[in-house]
Design a protein around this motif. Sequence first.
Motif: not given
Length: 297
Positions: A46-73
């Motif tokens: 479960g991921l957040s759309s807040d600023f820290f959530g942005d940081q997490i998603r950017e980190h996953l993208e940079e690491s080439r981790v697929d989080f397509t199926y992780s819901p964002v709230s």
Amino acid sequence: MLLSCGEALIDMIEEAGQFVPAVGGAALNTAVAMARLGVSSGMVAGLSSDFFGDQIREHLEESRVDFTYSPVSDRTTTLAFAKLIDGQARYRFYDEGSAGRMVSEFTQMPEHTEALLFGGISLCGDPSGAAYEALADREAGKRFILFDPNIRPAFITDESGYRDRLWRMIRRADMVKMSDEDMAWICPEAADPSAQIAQVTSQMTGVLIITKGGDGAQAILPDQSTVHVKAESVKIVDTIGAGDTVNAGLLVSLREQGAFHDLTSDTVRTALEFAMKAAAITVSRRGANPPWQSELN
């Protein structure tokens, strides 16, 4: 794909008397480590759309981790304040009502998933704990499951209920990896480590991996044969992310060996040796900074 199922959060790490944010979480660290080790890696959380959530998603993208199926709230991101005491991380969590804690179901996952990792604090509280358990129940017997309790006592509010959930997860798993401290917590009435091992293996049909810090790791197979692998000799900076790197190393090696359905003494030993080598690099540098494939060649 190897899929890591669990928490993605922000570690607030003490540096020079101040707390500095860093992307973390046991499941996220494992997903990143698997990607760095050269395999297709995904994450369900479960991921957040807040600023820290942005940081997490950017980190996953940079690491080439697929989080397509992780819901964002729009709920907040979990924060874990970490303080190093004698080189060991100690934690305090702020999770109530967070995006990770309040996720209630995972309806989809990549069809080409070969193995799943479960564990960490994501199993402690509901509804997230029930959602991950339901996913494990749905996939058990279809895909390889590695379970790592990764117990953080400060996060647990219902010891009895949480311990019951851990036992159910242990019974579902093809491989269980835990530290000797985890095993002592799960088996509070067992008299000694031998009794703890007997209690855990009596509930399993797969392989038990016990990590022992500087003493390496031990594997106990279903036929009760054992494998012991020594830890690599390195100067330890801190242990943050070490167990997560072990999880990644185990899954990556088993995949490369084609051994998800062939857990023998030889395949398990090879996987453990690879995992210990990878973890040695992680503990030799600060933070959850797992090695890249090129560092292990």
